[in-house]
Design a protein around this motif. Sequence first.
Motif: not given
Length: 218
Positions: A118-125, A127-135
């Motif tokens: 859902n819309l509250t998803l984020t990635f742990s820093p 784990l990733t350098d950048v975070f892309v969210f797809v709608l």
Amino acid sequence: MTDTKKEESMQNVFKVGIGGPVGSGKTALIEALVPILIERGHRPGVITNDIYTQEDAQHVRRVLAGVLAPERVVGVETGACPHTAVRDDPTMNLAAGAELLDRFPDINVLLYESGGDNLTLTFSPALTDVFVFVLDTAEGDKMPRKRGPGITDSDLLIINKIDIARYVRADLAVMEGAAHDVRGERPVILTDCLTGTGVPEVADFVEERMAVTCPSAR
């Protein structure tokens, strides 16, 4: 490979987290993005997350057959909420990434796909350098106004399936405008991953952020 060397190898790889609701086109984005990255001289690896199966990993392997060696695609079965595996406790994904780099030390871009969320998803820093969210447009042009950290805080917001907007009564101009309103200066890209529309711009974003965040990955 020792733990120290594993940590060093992970630091020399640019790591991209791709999240979004179920069916928004995360897997399709990876399948469209990987060939472009390879054409531009990069050496990607892919890690997908499903709760109980390897369906996404198997799909990526089939679609990219002949483009990316199937061994460079790894599926993680989280067994729990996708948030846990990429945000709260990314241990399984970190281990999968380290193992993949141990087998293929030439990898310089690692794509992590979250399970649908859902819309509250984020990635742990961690784990990733950048975070892309797809709608996607089928969710309605109201979605950006719902906010949530996936929409407001991701490094890149993608509005996918622009080709079907008119069929689902979504106004692209309204959707894109609302996205910019809630995101400020953070970028928004419109895509149709099946035809490739907008995907080169996503690759541009990855390369630009890689040059700044992880120049050693080049």
